[in-house]
Design an enzyme around this catalytic site. Structure first.
Site, PDB file in Angstrom:
ATOM      1  N   ARG A   1     -17.691 -44.010 -10.133  1.00  0.00           N
ATOM      2  CA  ARG A   1     -17.971 -43.175  -8.960  1.00  0.00           C
ATOM      3  C   ARG A   1     -18.075 -44.062  -7.720  1.00  0.00           C
ATOM      4  O   ARG A   1     -18.060 -45.283  -7.819  1.00  0.00           O
ATOM      5  CB  ARG A   1     -19.246 -42.348  -9.168  1.00  0.00           C
ATOM      6  CG  ARG A   1     -20.486 -43.173  -9.572  1.00  0.00           C
ATOM      7  CD  ARG A   1     -21.758 -42.580  -9.030  1.00  0.00           C
ATOM      8  NE  ARG A   1     -21.782 -42.636  -7.589  1.00  0.00           N
ATOM      9  CZ  ARG A   1     -22.110 -43.719  -6.891  1.00  0.00           C
ATOM     10  NH1 ARG A   1     -22.458 -44.835  -7.484  1.00  0.00           N
ATOM     11  NH2 ARG A   1     -22.095 -43.703  -5.561  1.00  0.00           N
ATOM     12  N   GLY A   2     -18.236 -43.356  -6.565  1.00  0.00           N
ATOM     13  CA  GLY A   2     -18.206 -44.059  -5.283  1.00  0.00           C
ATOM     14  C   GLY A   2     -16.760 -44.007  -4.795  1.00  0.00           C
ATOM     15  O   GLY A   2     -15.828 -44.385  -5.526  1.00  0.00           O
TER      16      GLY A   2
ATOM     17  N   CYS B   1     -27.666 -41.920  -0.781  1.00  0.00           N
ATOM     18  CA  CYS B   1     -26.711 -42.105  -1.878  1.00  0.00           C
ATOM     19  C   CYS B   1     -26.421 -43.584  -2.091  1.00  0.00           C
ATOM     20  O   CYS B   1     -27.181 -44.448  -1.641  1.00  0.00           O
ATOM     21  CB  CYS B   1     -25.428 -41.303  -1.679  1.00  0.00           C
ATOM     22  SG  CYS B   1     -24.558 -41.059  -3.272  1.00  0.00           S
TER      23      CYS B   1
ATOM     24  N   ASP C   1     -17.146 -39.975   1.906  1.00  0.00           N
ATOM     25  CA  ASP C   1     -16.041 -39.664   0.991  1.00  0.00           C
ATOM     26  C   ASP C   1     -14.812 -39.208   1.750  1.00  0.00           C
ATOM     27  O   ASP C   1     -13.698 -39.307   1.240  1.00  0.00           O
ATOM     28  CB  ASP C   1     -16.481 -38.600  -0.016  1.00  0.00           C
ATOM     29  CG  ASP C   1     -17.573 -39.137  -0.918  1.00  0.00           C
ATOM     30  OD1 ASP C   1     -18.746 -39.171  -0.481  1.00  0.00           O
ATOM     31  OD2 ASP C   1     -17.259 -39.564  -2.044  1.00  0.00           O
TER      32      ASP C   1
ATOM     33  N   LYS D   1     -10.543 -43.619   4.039  1.00  0.00           N
ATOM     34  CA  LYS D   1     -11.433 -42.455   3.877  1.00  0.00           C
ATOM     35  C   LYS D   1     -11.101 -41.360   4.899  1.00  0.00           C
ATOM     36  O   LYS D   1     -11.704 -40.290   4.887  1.00  0.00           O
ATOM     37  CB  LYS D   1     -12.894 -42.875   4.052  1.00  0.00           C
ATOM     38  CG  LYS D   1     -13.345 -44.076   3.209  1.00  0.00           C
ATOM     39  CD  LYS D   1     -13.815 -43.660   1.865  1.00  0.00           C
ATOM     40  CE  LYS D   1     -14.266 -44.815   0.978  1.00  0.00           C
ATOM     41  NZ  LYS D   1     -15.504 -45.451   1.355  1.00  0.00           N
TER      42      LYS D   1
HETATM   43  O1  LIG Z   1     -16.921 -45.785  -1.148  1.00  0.00           O
HETATM   44  P1  LIG Z   1     -18.414 -45.998  -1.105  1.00  0.00           P
HETATM   45  O2  LIG Z   1     -18.863 -46.514   0.234  1.00  0.00           O
HETATM   46  O3  LIG Z   1     -18.917 -46.832  -2.260  1.00  0.00           O
HETATM   47  O4  LIG Z   1     -19.106 -44.584  -1.336  1.00  0.00           O
HETATM   48  C1  LIG Z   1     -18.878 -43.493  -0.496  1.00  0.00           C
HETATM   49  C2  LIG Z   1     -19.524 -42.274  -1.054  1.00  0.00           C
HETATM   50  O5  LIG Z   1     -19.034 -42.008  -2.379  1.00  0.00           O
HETATM   51  C3  LIG Z   1     -20.116 -41.446  -3.132  1.00  0.00           C
HETATM   52  O6  LIG Z   1     -19.725 -40.309  -3.834  1.00  0.00           O
HETATM   53  P2  LIG Z   1     -20.028 -40.109  -5.431  1.00  0.00           P
HETATM   54  O7  LIG Z   1     -21.330 -40.756  -5.784  1.00  0.00           O
HETATM   55  O8  LIG Z   1     -18.838 -40.705  -6.158  1.00  0.00           O
HETATM   56  O9  LIG Z   1     -20.077 -38.615  -5.617  1.00  0.00           O
HETATM   57  C4  LIG Z   1     -21.231 -41.167  -2.164  1.00  0.00           C
HETATM   58  O10 LIG Z   1     -21.125 -39.905  -1.534  1.00  0.00           O
HETATM   59  C5  LIG Z   1     -21.036 -42.308  -1.199  1.00  0.00           C
HETATM   60  O11 LIG Z   1     -21.707 -42.131   0.021  1.00  0.00           O
END
Ligand SMILES: O=P(O)(O)OC[C@H]1O[C@H](OP(=O)(O)O)[C@H](O)[C@@H]1O
Length: 319
Positions: A16-17, A125, A194, A230
């Site tokens: 994730r992220g 988050c 995101d 993004k």
């Molecule tokens: O790309 P980076 O900066 O790491 O994260 C960006 C965003 O991605 C995550 O989504 P999730 O936890 O996968 O639903 C969070 O919403 C976080 O703020």
């Protein structure tokens, strides 16, 4: 099969992220392409397009995913021989992953300059981009402490406090609903994203917009750390970013009971309007949300002819 496993890891959030998802998808396409035994370019392209569709279907909100897939697939789809397509796939996947990691470092460097001395920072988050900014500011001796939210229902706040604590940064861990109470103690808020839309709205983890509202009320800067992949090109056409609704079990858990007929809703993301965003920090510089369409046109290279193409539902890979 590696592709199915990667797709499952992304949809179940084991991976994730938004940035990590994008890099993982680029790597999975490369690995899958290498494993294929196709005799013709057409067969190879068909297999790769199918793989790209599977990956893009895993999570709907993070535009980093279709942007990464599009970047890699453009090399495959633009080739005239099988060998050229295989080479382009490898080259573009490696390039995307390398540039994505480099972008986080550049963002951290640029954002750290925006952070005042002795700063108290709130984050929400778990964003590698936002955390990189905080850690870089800490390395420059600028961070007093951080307020990190819990991030119900998936509790990504625990990952954030671990990362910040490992970096030697003092952290206050608060529940999401305590954000407004602590906002007066904070100098600025920094989050990841995101997706950034063409009008500069920021789509990020559920609860972000409430925190941005509190920051606005308290006159505290709300800063977003965002790699340029993004940004969501097709929002220029008025397309909306779909908000992912995840399984209700994430919210209620197995030990809780609700009366029959109660509807549980579990949106994973919300939209922060541009009016509540002070600065978006990217690897190409920091700017106001109103600059978003120029990033899409001038940096991501989406020109008007591309927007006018008659895209099928699949195979366009760009939001
Ligand atoms: O790309 P980076 O900066 O790491 O994260 C960006 C965003 O991605 C995550 O989504 P999730 O936890 O996968 O639903 C969070 O919403 C976080 O703020």
């Amino acid at each position: 099969m590696v592709l199915t496993k990667t797709a499952d890891d992304i949809s179940s959030m084991r991976i994730r992220g938004a940035g990590r998802i994008a890099r993982t998808a680029a790597g999975a396409l490369q690995e899958y392409g290498t494993s294929l035994d196709c005799d013709t370019l057409a067969a190879f392209v068909r297999e790769m397009e199918n793989a790209a569709d599977i990956l893009c279907g895993t999570r709907p909100t993070a535009v980093s995913l279709p942007n990464a897939v599009r970047f890699v697939m453009q090399g495959v789809q633009g080739s005239t021989t099988l060998e050229e397509a295989q080479g382009a796939l490898n080259k573009r996947a490696v390039e995307f992953i390398r540039d994505s990691l480099a972008a986080v470092g550049k963002i951290a460097e640029i954002a750290a300059r925006q952070i005042p001395d002795d700063a108290v920072i709130m984050t929400h988050c778990n964003s590698e981009a936002a955390i990189a900014c905080i850690i870089r500011a800490h390395e420059l001796g600028k961070v007093r402490e951080v307020y990190a939210t819990e991030v119900r229902p998936r509790n990504q706040g625990y990952i954030t406090i671990q990362m910040l604590s490992d970096a030697g940064i003092p952290v206050n861990f608060i529940v999401d609903s305590a954000a407004r109470m602590f906002m007066p103690k904070v100098d600025l808020v920094i989050t990841g994203t995101d997706a950034v839309t063409a009008n500069g709205a920021v789509v990020n983890k559920i609860g972000t917009s409430q925190i941005a509202l509190c920051a606005h009320e308290a006159r505290k800067p709300f800063i977003v750390a965002a790699e340029t992949y993004k940004f969501a090109p097709r929002t220029i056409l008025g397309e909306r970013i779909p908000i992912e609704y995840r399984p209700i079990e994430e919210v209620i858990g197995s030990e809780r009971q609700l009366p029959a007929g109660v509807v549980v809703k579990n949106p994973a993301f919300d939209v922060t309007p541009p009016a509540y965003v002070d600065l978006i920090v990217t690897e190409i510089g920091a700017f106001a949300p109103s600059y978003a369409p120029f990033v899409i046109r001038d940096h991501l290279g989406w020109d008007t002819s591309e927007f006018q193409k008659d895209y099928a539902f699949t195979h366009h890979y760009g939001e």
